[in-house]
Every structure is written in C-alpha cells, then in structure tokens.
Design an enzyme around this catalytic site. Structure first.
Site, PDB file in Angstrom:
ATOM      1  N   ASN A 169     -11.606   0.034  16.907  1.00  0.00           N
ATOM      2  CA  ASN A 169     -11.910   0.843  18.148  1.00  0.00           C
ATOM      3  C   ASN A 169     -13.042   1.796  18.046  1.00  0.00           C
ATOM      4  OD1 ASN A 169      -9.953   2.113  20.676  1.00  0.00           O
ATOM      5  ND2 ASN A 169     -11.826   1.481  20.514  1.00  0.00           N
ATOM      6  N   CYS A 218      -7.183   8.589  24.931  1.00  0.00           N
ATOM      7  CA  CYS A 218      -7.744   7.634  24.017  1.00  0.00           C
ATOM      8  C   CYS A 218      -7.179   7.308  22.579  1.00  0.00           C
ATOM      9  CB  CYS A 218      -8.988   6.903  23.254  1.00  0.00           C
ATOM     10  SG  CYS A 218      -9.264   5.382  22.389  1.00  0.00           S
ATOM     11  N   GLY A 219      -6.505   6.665  22.305  1.00  0.00           N
ATOM     12  CA  GLY A 219      -5.242   6.869  20.798  1.00  0.00           C
ATOM     13  C   GLY A 219      -5.415   6.357  20.430  1.00  0.00           C
ATOM     14  N   ASN A 254      -3.019   7.712  31.272  1.00  0.00           N
ATOM     15  CA  ASN A 254      -4.792   6.633  31.937  1.00  0.00           C
ATOM     16  C   ASN A 254      -3.748   5.564  31.681  1.00  0.00           C
ATOM     17  OD1 ASN A 254      -4.358   5.661  28.687  1.00  0.00           O
ATOM     18  ND2 ASN A 254      -6.208   5.800  28.774  1.00  0.00           N
ATOM     19  N   ASN A 282      -7.006  -0.046  32.339  1.00  0.00           N
ATOM     20  CA  ASN A 282      -6.972  -1.432  31.165  1.00  0.00           C
ATOM     21  C   ASN A 282      -5.459  -2.394  31.248  1.00  0.00           C
ATOM     22  OD1 ASN A 282      -8.873   1.126  29.347  1.00  0.00           O
ATOM     23  ND2 ASN A 282      -7.011   2.041  30.522  1.00  0.00           N
ATOM     24  N   ARG A 317     -10.726  -0.990  30.798  1.00  0.00           N
ATOM     25  CA  ARG A 317     -11.683   0.096  31.570  1.00  0.00           C
ATOM     26  C   ARG A 317     -13.034   0.434  31.448  1.00  0.00           C
ATOM     27  NH1 ARG A 317      -8.669   5.044  34.563  1.00  0.00           N
ATOM     28  NH2 ARG A 317      -8.999   5.501  32.411  1.00  0.00           N
ATOM     29  N   CYS A 377      -6.742  -0.850  20.675  1.00  0.00           N
ATOM     30  CA  CYS A 377      -6.576   0.079  22.438  1.00  0.00           C
ATOM     31  C   CYS A 377      -5.724   1.098  21.545  1.00  0.00           C
ATOM     32  CB  CYS A 377      -6.582  -0.077  24.002  1.00  0.00           C
ATOM     33  SG  CYS A 377      -6.592   1.089  24.942  1.00  0.00           S
ATOM     34  N   GLY A 378      -4.858   2.648  21.674  1.00  0.00           N
ATOM     35  CA  GLY A 378      -4.332   3.104  20.836  1.00  0.00           C
ATOM     36  C   GLY A 378      -3.033   3.065  22.301  1.00  0.00           C
ATOM     37  N   THR A 379      -3.617   3.694  23.306  1.00  0.00           N
ATOM     38  CA  THR A 379      -2.690   4.512  24.470  1.00  0.00           C
ATOM     39  C   THR A 379      -2.368   2.649  24.719  1.00  0.00           C
ATOM     40  OG1 THR A 379      -4.359   4.669  26.417  1.00  0.00           O
ATOM     41  CG2 THR A 379      -4.038   6.332  25.341  1.00  0.00           C
TER      42      THR A 379
END
Length: 317
Positions: free
Chosen positions: A32, A105-106, A190, A223, A248, A256-258
């Site tokens: 990422n 953003c994680g 998010n 997302n 998104r 994607c961390g989150t």
C-alpha cells in the site's frame, strides 16, 4: 493521442509543475504505497489536482494516496485533538489518490511514523511510542523489532441493529461473482464492508477494476473487502484469513490496514464464541497482524502491526 487525452496530459503536467522544487519521499506498507511530504511550518497548500498529479502512476510519482506530515496546530482538526491530547504534535493529513480526504489509513499510519523518523522530525527508539492525530482520531504507535504496531482504537458496526440481528447488513455485487453476497459493514474510523467467500478461486475471479456495488451503501461510501477464511481457521491460537480490497477513492490496492482490521472483526464475529483475539491477514502485498484488546475506556480496540518502508526520496523537477 486524441484531444481529451492531450488535455488531460497537459493538465497533469501543469499540476506537477506547480509543485516544482517540492521534496518528497515514496513509501509503502505491505504494498500500500504513498507519496509523503513534510510540512513542518504548515505552509503548503495541497489541492486535489496536486494529489492526483503526484499519485499518477504514469505521469507522476505514483501512489495509492498522499500523506502530508504537518504539526497538528496548523489544522482545525488537529487543534481540536490537541485540546484533549496535547502530545499529538504531528497530524497525518491523508488524501486518497483521487484527491479526496480520508479519515484514516492503517498502513499509512505506519509509513507516516517511519517517514517522521527518517526526516529527523521525531525520535522513536524500538519499544517507544508516539501519539499522532488523524481525521479518524488520535492514534498511538509503538515501534517494534519488525515494524510498527498501531492502536487503531475501538471498532463498531455501521448498522448495529442489522448486524446484531442477522450477522449481515448489506448485499455486495462485484464483477466475477455470479450473485450478490451478504456482507457486514464495520467502522474503523473509516467505513468498510466485508464479504466472506468460500474459496481462493472465488477471490481470484473477483474483478475489482470497478467499484463493487453495496446495498445499502454506508452514508459516506465504503471500502469493500473480499475475504477467504483459512482451513482450519485457527492454528495455535491465531486465526488466518486472505483478503483483497477495493478502496474508496483509489481502486484495488495491494493492502489496506483498516480493511484488514475490519475483515478480522467480521470473520471473528461470524466465527462466534471462542474465536481468537490474534489474526494474520494475508493481502497481495504481504501479511499484517491484527489483535483485539480492551482499551482504557472499556471498549474493545484493534491493534494493527506490520512493516513500513521508505523506498526513495527526491525533489520534484
């Protein structure tokens, strides 16, 4: 080249030229990737067109998003956080690759802290912790031997009544899947919508060139994570899942961390009583760790851990 493409190319070149002389770095967390800019005096004005120019993979530096490191006191959102958390000196001003603002953003948090250290803006030895501000609230990061661990804060269901009653709250359609699939929407600061698939063949066949269709869609968009539980799901006390994600404002990303946190939340919820608190989440760009623990206010928090890498630094010509 036809006229629309020519105009687009000229616009991108003009936007990049307006940032001439700006110093930047490029970094990633499990694939990422981000363009990173230090703004210690809070003087930079980054417009959406600047973000799209820099994140363009053909005419710019390339990235899933842009992160500006700016002292919290220079942003209204940061000033609000400082009132309750005076130690949150730095703010992660994160933009998606299309120029839109994002709450969190994680993977970006880890890369952001690694960038602060590389730029000499903070001193964080192994085992030390740092508090930063984001649009998703204050986050605490610990530097570990293998990277960074982030307290992502408490999670919650976006549609709590539906999730509690039926273990799903929406339907998701995507190219490559013959029928719409049930899903669960989770907020990690998010929005995320998580779909469980039966096997890796389904996961590989899902085409994420276009955004999946979610019904109902969370109020601010979402997302979408497509997840396959491992067989067995739990080994030596740790659960394992494999995930792909459409973010998104970006499209499909390597990680994607989150989203990894939300995916672990959903699979753990569906697994029921006895599901573990520790999870490994495999994404196209690598593996991140997710752990659940009770936070100081009594709510369940999620910790995200993984690597962060700075791959290049330079100056825009």
């Amino acid at each position: 080249m036809d006229e629309p493409q020519t105009v687009a190319a000229e616009r991108t070149a003009g936007n990049a030229a307006s940032l001439s002389g700006l110093k930047f770095s490029k970094g990633h967390g499990t694939g990422n990737d981000f363009v990173l800019i230090a703004d210690p005096n809070g003087t930079l004005s980054i417009a959406p067109e600047h973000v799209t120019a820099l994140c363009d993979r053909h005419r710019g530096i390339g990235g899933d998003g842009l992160i500006r490191a700016v002292p919290s006191r220079f942003l209204p959102e940061g000033q609000e956080l400082l009132a309750a958390h005076p130690d949150a000196e730095w703010f992660m001003d994160y933009r998606n690759g299309d120029g839109s603002l994002s709450e969190m953003c994680g993977n970006g948090v880890r890369v952001f802290v690694h960038f602060l250290i590389a730029e000499g803006l903070v001193d964080l030895p192994a085992g030390g912790s740092l508090v930063i501000g984001t649009r998703g609230g204050v986050k605490t990061i610990v530097r570990t031997a293998a990277g960074y661990a982030v307290d992502m804060g408490p999670w919650e269901f976006i549609f709590p009544g539906e999730a509690t009653a039926r273990a799903m709250d929406s339907l998701v359609s995507a190219d490559g899947l013959e029928v719409a699939r049930p899903a669960l929407s989770v907020s990690m600061g998010n929005p995320h919508t998580v779909v469980a698939l039966a096997e890796t063949g389904e996961l590989e066949a899902t085409r994420l060139f276009t955004a999946p269709r979610v019904d109902p869609t969370p109020p601010h968009g979402t997302n979408v994570e497509f997840v396959v539980p491992s067989e067995p799901l739990v080994h030596e006390g740790t659960g394992t899942i494999t995930m792909r994600v459409h973010e998104r404002g970006v499209g499909e990303t390597q990680s994607c961390g989150t989203g990894a946190c939300a995916a672990a939340v959903a699979i753990r919820h569906w697994a029921g009583q006895g599901a573990p608190d520790a999870w490994n989440v495999h994404v196209p760009g690598g593996v991140v760790g997710v752990k659940f623990f009770v936070g100081p206010e009594g709510h369940e928090h999620v910790e995200l851990s993984g690597p962060a890498v700075i791959v290049a630094s330079g100056t825009l010509s």
